[in-house]
Scaffold this motif. Structure first.
Motif, short mmCIF file in Angstrom:
data_model
loop_
_atom_site.label_atom_id
_atom_site.label_comp_id
_atom_site.label_asym_id
_atom_site.label_seq_id
_atom_site.Cartn_x
_atom_site.Cartn_y
_atom_site.Cartn_z
N ARG A 67 90.33 -7.04 -43.38
CA ARG A 67 91.10 -7.56 -42.47
C ARG A 67 92.05 -6.63 -41.60
O ARG A 67 92.54 -6.93 -40.58
CB ARG A 67 91.96 -8.41 -43.14
CG ARG A 67 91.53 -9.78 -43.82
CD ARG A 67 90.80 -10.61 -42.70
NE ARG A 67 91.62 -10.85 -41.51
CZ ARG A 67 92.47 -11.73 -41.27
NH1 ARG A 67 92.44 -12.62 -42.14
NH2 ARG A 67 93.06 -11.86 -40.34
N HIS A 85 100.58 -13.47 -50.83
CA HIS A 85 100.33 -14.51 -49.49
C HIS A 85 99.24 -13.85 -48.67
O HIS A 85 99.17 -12.75 -48.49
CB HIS A 85 101.52 -14.78 -48.55
CG HIS A 85 102.62 -15.10 -49.46
ND1 HIS A 85 102.71 -16.52 -50.01
CD2 HIS A 85 103.82 -14.77 -49.77
CE1 HIS A 85 103.59 -16.77 -50.67
NE2 HIS A 85 104.60 -15.71 -50.61
N SER A 86 98.46 -14.76 -48.26
CA SER A 86 97.62 -14.25 -47.11
C SER A 86 98.11 -14.01 -45.75
O SER A 86 98.75 -14.83 -45.48
CB SER A 86 96.11 -15.28 -47.49
OG SER A 86 95.60 -15.00 -48.32
N PHE A 87 97.50 -13.16 -45.03
CA PHE A 87 97.64 -13.19 -43.58
C PHE A 87 97.16 -14.13 -43.01
O PHE A 87 96.34 -14.85 -43.23
CB PHE A 87 97.20 -11.91 -42.95
CG PHE A 87 97.81 -10.64 -43.52
CD1 PHE A 87 99.21 -10.52 -43.80
CD2 PHE A 87 97.12 -9.40 -43.53
CE1 PHE A 87 99.80 -9.55 -44.05
CE2 PHE A 87 97.41 -8.39 -44.02
CZ PHE A 87 98.86 -8.32 -44.22
N ASP A 88 97.75 -14.75 -41.77
CA ASP A 88 97.37 -15.70 -40.93
C ASP A 88 95.87 -15.39 -40.58
O ASP A 88 95.56 -14.23 -40.36
CB ASP A 88 98.25 -15.72 -39.76
CG ASP A 88 97.93 -17.01 -38.89
OD1 ASP A 88 96.98 -16.97 -38.00
OD2 ASP A 88 98.61 -17.86 -38.93
N PRO A 89 94.98 -16.35 -40.38
CA PRO A 89 93.43 -16.05 -40.01
C PRO A 89 93.47 -15.41 -38.72
O PRO A 89 92.50 -14.40 -38.55
CB PRO A 89 92.91 -17.39 -40.10
CG PRO A 89 93.66 -18.36 -40.70
CD PRO A 89 95.06 -17.89 -40.83
N ASP A 90 94.25 -15.69 -37.72
CA ASP A 90 94.22 -15.23 -36.45
C ASP A 90 95.02 -13.81 -36.37
O ASP A 90 94.71 -13.19 -35.24
CB ASP A 90 95.16 -16.02 -35.54
CG ASP A 90 94.53 -17.47 -35.61
OD1 ASP A 90 93.20 -17.47 -35.67
OD2 ASP A 90 95.24 -18.36 -35.02
N TRP A 91 95.51 -13.33 -37.51
CA TRP A 91 96.27 -12.02 -37.40
C TRP A 91 95.55 -10.75 -37.23
O TRP A 91 94.48 -10.90 -37.77
CB TRP A 91 97.16 -12.09 -38.75
CG TRP A 91 97.69 -10.68 -38.97
CD1 TRP A 91 99.03 -10.08 -38.17
CD2 TRP A 91 97.25 -9.60 -39.54
NE1 TRP A 91 99.25 -8.77 -38.43
CE2 TRP A 91 98.34 -8.39 -39.51
CE3 TRP A 91 96.11 -9.29 -40.32
CZ2 TRP A 91 97.88 -7.17 -40.05
CZ3 TRP A 91 95.97 -7.79 -40.86
CH2 TRP A 91 97.01 -7.05 -40.74
N SER A 99 102.95 -7.09 -39.61
CA SER A 99 102.87 -8.06 -40.52
C SER A 99 103.35 -7.25 -41.95
O SER A 99 103.82 -6.01 -41.93
CB SER A 99 101.18 -8.02 -41.06
OG SER A 99 100.58 -7.12 -41.66
#
Lengths: 311, 234
Positions: free
Chosen positions: B40, B111-117, B163
């Motif tokens: 990512r 937490h996971s990053f936003d998919p669009d990030w 982020s």
């Protein structure tokens, strides 16, 4: 009154494994089965042991777990709240009856190489064998708080780092099975080779090592290393009673009373394995993958390597 | 879920010769191709002598220039892995070229990053470091207070934060190295460091001074601020 100890010992591992599959969490599983056993202690002496004791334990444990998760989930920020939705989503469609694969799953999870070998051993003894923390601390010669912390830490790591509760896919088996073998061998050798002298808990570890090795064989019937391990522990164990003299001092092999060796164990273990090896011409448990596991396992590694060579 | 992978290698004083550099670069390119969408984010870090450590927290920040290596190996790069479970994350980590001569510390994130990030535009990595025993448990008042301080930092730093993520406790770490084609796993974080990472931010800043100013506002015992090389293309 029926001997509940025997029932508990037999039902603990499968019940924890079934609850672990159902809940996806080892702590939830362990606590729930513990509560179910406490309930059994109250009701079985009164009502008698149910016909399907294992099914009873799993059913009660699941209900206890659900009660507890409902309580926890209304207290925000609690650690368990995170797993509740997940469990609820799965609850209705997952069968919670103990199945044999559950136990194999637990063996691979407890012996995951991302866990320290001593943690693997402690976790296996607690979750699969059902030894209490005081029993494990006596067996490993560590304080109860150290053992308790080790087990908690390992369960937290499994949850937080998301170590999967599963038998690894085929391509990972060659590197992962040796860790399970080494861990089971550690259970046995902690009882067998201990310098702390004979004691009930040490005999229990030997018995448990033999039982787990046998279980693994029946769960992985085509795995030759598992067969070899079972043969090896049976071979050692056939001499358990003759290893010490009347004063408890270790006796060398030559001085042991061979007539007292357990022929039944030798017949069950080493002989069939050796015959099988002769048939296909290779030694069992040979190969670099096993060594990879052994080198990292202070407790059993060198001995497993050495002993298998002599088989 | 997501995992932060911290790459550590011995830091040498000499610049490697062009051939070694080229071989290293193509090893990383091969890894990026193989790992694909599971990466990512990630980049190489500029040498520690270009970085700073900030201690004392936002109220009394003290800035020390690098190099500040207190252990044999220093952080030289990072990735954020998207992986279903630890087995998959460890399979990625063992393929990181640095694992062959250094080590890769794999840490689950909260937490996971936003998919669009996307990490595009990030120029600095701020690693939040704490003594190993000081990690707070989620849900406790201490944790909430800390989260509130990070909220204040986020409000003050605004768009400068590309982020960031909090990491699970150090005991959930696994350190991976590969020697002679054998994968070695160690339970826990890289053993030689006195402090462990509890979280990280990716920052963007006009210049080094601004980056230091931003990092000084981060609520942490120590912040290690490292410039990203911008070579990964991730």
């Amino acid at each position: 009154m029926t001997n509940l100890d025997g029932v508990f010992r037999r039902e603990w591992g499968p019940a924890v494994a079934a609850l672990a599959r159902w809940s996806g969490d080892l702590t939830v599983a362990e606590d729930a089965v513990q509560e179910a056993f406490a309930e059994a202690l109250r009701s079985w002496p009164r009502d008698g042991v149910p016909d399907n004791a294992g099914g009873w334990v799993v059913r009660v444990a699941r209900n206890r777990a659900l009660d507890r998760l409902r309580r926890e989930s209304v207290r925000p920020g609690k650690e368990l709240a995170a797993v509740v939705d997940d469990i609820r989503a799965r609850t209705d469609r997952v069968d919670v009856h103990p199945v044999r694969d559950d136990e194999l799953r637990m063996m691979f999870t407890c012996a995951h190489p991302a866990l320290d070998p001593t943690s693997q051993l402690a976790l296996t003894l607690r979750l699969i064998s059902g030894l209490s923390v005081p029993e494990i601390s006596r067996a490993l010669l560590q304080s109860q708080s150290a053992v308790g912390q080790r087990i908690t830490r390992a369960k937290n790591k499994i949850r937080h780092a998301n170590i999967p509760l599963r038998v690894p896919p085929a391509e990972l088996l060659p590197e992962r099975t040796p860790h399970v073998l080494a861990c089971i061998y550690s259970v046995f050798t902690e009882g067998y080779w201990s310098t702390a002298g004979p004691s009930a808990v040490r005999d229990e570890l030997c018995d448990e090592g033999v039982r787990l090795a046998g279980e693994l064989c029946s769960l992985m019937p085509d795995d030759r290393d598992a067969q070899a391990l079972a043969a090896l522990v049976l071979l050692h164990d056939s001499r358990r009673q003759t290893r010490v003299d009347a004063d408890g001092a270790l006796l060398p092999l030559e001085e042991q009373d061979r007539s007292r060796w357990d022929r039944g164990r030798i017949a069950r273990g080493p002989r069939p394995t050796r015959a099988r090896c002769r048939r296909d011409g290779t030694l069992p448990a040979a190969g670099s993958d096993r060594r990879a596991a052994c080198d990292r396992t202070e407790l059993a590694g060198d001995r497993l390597e050495h002993d298998l060579r002599g088989l | 879920m997501q995992y932060l992978a911290l790459l550590r290698t011995a830091e040498s004083n000499r610049t490697p010769d062009p051939e070694t550099m080229a071989a290293e670069m193509s090893a990383y390119e091969a890894f990026h191709t193989k790992a694909g969408a599971a990466l990512r984010a990630g980049d190489a870090l500029a040498p520690t002598e270009a970085g700073v450590r900030i201690t004392g927290g936002p109220d009394a920040p003290a800035v020390t220039d690098g190099p500040f290596a207190e252990s044999a190996e220093v952080a030289c790069g990072y990735y954020v892995f998207e992986a279903e479970n630890l087995d998959d994350a460890l399979a990625l980590a063992r393929d990181v070229p640095a694992a062959k001569h250094g080590s890769v510390e794999v840490r689950p994130t909260y937490h996971s990053f936003d998919p669009d990030w996307s990490s595009a535009g990030a120029q600095w990595l701020a690693l939040l470091l704490e003594p190993p025993t000081s990690a707070h448990t989620p849900g406790t008042p201490e944790w909430e207070a800390e989260a509130a301080r990070h909220g204040e930092f986020a409000a003050a730093a605004g768009d400068h934060i590309v982020s960031g993520a909090a990491l699970h406790e150090p005991a959930s770490a696994t350190t991976v190295s590969v020697r002679d084609n054998r994968v070695l796993l160690t339970d826990g974080p890289y053993p030689e460091s006195a402090e462990v990472a509890t979280g990280f931010y990716l920052l963007t800043a006009a210049d080094r001074d601004e980056a230091i100013k931003l990092a000084s506002m981060i609520p942490a015992t120590t912040v290690e601020l490292r410039q990203l090389m911008g070579v990964s293309g991730l």
